[in-house]
Write an enzyme that holds these catalytic residues in place. Structure first.
Site, short mmCIF file in Angstrom:
data_model
loop_
_atom_site.label_atom_id
_atom_site.label_comp_id
_atom_site.label_asym_id
_atom_site.label_seq_id
_atom_site.Cartn_x
_atom_site.Cartn_y
_atom_site.Cartn_z
N SER A 17 0.88 -1.15 0.02
CA SER A 17 -0.01 0.23 -0.03
C SER A 17 0.84 1.12 -0.13
O SER A 17 1.76 1.36 0.99
CB SER A 17 -0.94 0.02 1.12
N LYS A 39 -1.07 -0.88 -4.36
CA LYS A 39 -2.39 -0.19 -3.96
C LYS A 39 -1.73 1.17 -3.99
O LYS A 39 -1.05 1.53 -3.05
CB LYS A 39 -2.84 -0.98 -2.85
N LYS A 41 -2.93 4.88 -2.63
CA LYS A 41 -3.89 5.76 -1.62
C LYS A 41 -4.16 6.79 -2.52
O LYS A 41 -3.26 7.51 -3.06
CB LYS A 41 -3.34 6.04 -0.29
N ASP A 69 -7.04 3.03 -2.98
CA ASP A 69 -7.92 2.96 -1.65
C ASP A 69 -8.06 4.51 -1.39
O ASP A 69 -7.15 5.24 -0.89
CB ASP A 69 -6.90 2.40 -0.72
N GLU A 73 -11.09 0.79 -3.32
CA GLU A 73 -11.39 0.37 -1.84
C GLU A 73 -11.98 1.75 -1.20
O GLU A 73 -11.38 2.71 -1.30
CB GLU A 73 -10.17 0.07 -1.24
N ASP A 115 -13.75 -1.70 3.20
CA ASP A 115 -12.78 -1.86 4.19
C ASP A 115 -13.43 -1.36 5.57
O ASP A 115 -14.16 -2.27 6.09
CB ASP A 115 -11.49 -1.09 4.08
N LYS A 162 -9.54 -7.27 7.56
CA LYS A 162 -8.61 -6.86 8.46
C LYS A 162 -9.33 -7.41 9.78
O LYS A 162 -10.23 -6.88 10.48
CB LYS A 162 -8.79 -5.43 8.57
N GLY A 182 -4.16 -4.66 5.90
CA GLY A 182 -3.28 -4.52 6.74
C GLY A 182 -3.36 -3.27 7.63
O GLY A 182 -4.16 -2.21 7.15
#
Ligand code: OSB
Ligand code: MG
Length: 378
Positions: free
Chosen positions: A145, A171, A173, A199, A224, A249, A273, A301
């Site tokens: 990430s 991934k 952000k 995400d 996400e 998430d 998670k 994570g």
């Protein structure tokens, strides 16, 4: 299972690089560790609540408070029950889950304590987390990430480094103002074969649907948590407006939430998670539910140390975890992990096979990062 007492330990772990998301920037990971001591073994749990309640309502000091005042004392009744020889780790973990159930919410705190109970029990039995959870593989493919950066060239350098290290999925952000341009730049530089996802950590509204649809051009695996945590209905509307699959998430705090999201059509993929959903038992229930409905899951994570990572890697080896997780190597987060480091091998991490988590903190390293410790006798 007899429990002698529980230690709460606050540690502060400097991150190798600041981690910026739409909800803030983390430079030091403040973690609450739980150590359950029994006559036969001790077990560890890592609480994933962050220093401030920005990702979710839980935060490290609050988690320590609810653990010390309510959750740990609640274990005393169950801890006094005589252990039966044939007693299973499963039953112990379920008993811990039931003992904590009268207290609402605080799932990350509950998860940490449940994990420590489970770890103690599994270590005493000589069984690994992977075996207990039902791992179907001995290693798992790893994604990474990548935080929001000051500039696109900096982002490309960071992604190049991770690709070089062997990460099989990236991934990014995103937030308003940092979405289409960085995604386009990563696609142009690394090509269409790179497994890529984004995400948003709830940074958008349904009014942004048209803008988010621009991401459809880039062949992303998923987007996400584009919208607010508590808005399954709007996610279902958004899903109809995007070609990119929606993954949730923050919205998924339990198997019941996952069931609601699936039946509403709010997502077609779930980020699991264990901390966010109250522990590994609930995480496994979500896995089972999603698998039965053909909904892919992957292991998220929370910038865990080696303790939390060990259990996440075991979970990620379950058969329904069909997408690479945010289970990166220790070095992506910490120069010195509190356990022997997890190191990527051909883009994979090996599922620990030793009893319980299969890893333990290195005492000298743990002491160096420890801020406070507190002993709660039962
Ligand atoms: O939204 O998945 C998230 C880290 C902290 C809080 C929330 C999230 C994340 C990550 C990093 O994306 C995952 C990891 O590498 O541990
Ligand atoms: Mg997320």
């Amino acid at each position: 299972m007899k429990i002698t007492g529980v230690e709460l330990r606050r540690i502060a772990m400097p991150l190798v690089t600041p981690f910026r998301t739409s909800f803030g920037t983390e430079t030091t990971r403040e973690v609450v560790l739980v150590r359950v001591v029994t006559p036969d073994a001790e077990g560890w749990g890592e609480c994933v609540a962050m220093a401030e309640p920005r990702y979710s309502s839980e935060y490290a000091d609050g988690a320590a408070d609810v653990l010390r005042r309510f959750l740990i004392p609640a274990l005393s009744r169950y801890a006094a029950e005589p252990a039966e020889p044939a007693e299973l780790a499963e039953l112990d973990a379920q008993a811990a889950e039931r003992a904590m159930e009268p207290f609402k919410g605080h799932r990350m705190a509950k998860a940490a304590l449940e994990t420590a109970v489970l770890d103690a029990r599994l270590r005493a039995r000589g069984e690994s987390f992977g075996s207990f959870l039902g791992a179907a593989r001995d290693r798992v493919p790893c994604g990474v990430s990548v935080g929001i950066m000051d500039s696109v060239p900096r982002l490309l350098d960071a992604v190049a480094g991770y690709v070089e290290e062997g990460y099989v999925r990236i991934k990014l952000k995103i937030e308003p103002g940092w979405d289409v341009a960085p995604v386009r730049a990563v696609r142009e530089r690394f090509g269409d074969d790179l497994l890529l996802q984004v995400d948003a950590n709830a940074a958008y509204g349904l009014a942004d649907a048209h803008h988010l649809a621009r991401l459809d051009a880039f062949g992303l695996l998923l987007v996400e948590q584009p919208l607010a945590d508590d808005d399954l209905v709007q996610h279902a509307r958004l899903a109809k407006l995007l070609r990119t699959p929606i993954c949730l998430d923050e919205s998924i705090g339990s198997a019941a939430h996952a069931a609601a999201a699936i039946s509403l059509g709010s997502c077609s993929i779930v980020n699991v998670k264990p901390g966010r959903v109250g522990g590994y038992l609930e995480a496994r229930r979500i896995h089972d539910l999603c698998r039965a409905h053909g909904v892919a899951v992957w292991c998220g994570g929370m910038l865990e140390t080696g303790l939390g990572r060990a259990a996440n890697v075991a979970l990620a080896a379950l058969p329904g975890f069909t997408l690479p997780g945010d289970t990166s190597g220790s070095g992506r987060y910490y120069a010195t992990d509190i356990t022997p480091p997890f190191v990527l091998d051909g883009g994979h991490l090996t599922v620990p096979t030793g009893p319980g988590l299969g890893v333990s903190p290195v005492p000298e390293i743990l002491d160096e990062v420890t801020v406070t410790t507190e002993w709660i006798p039962l």
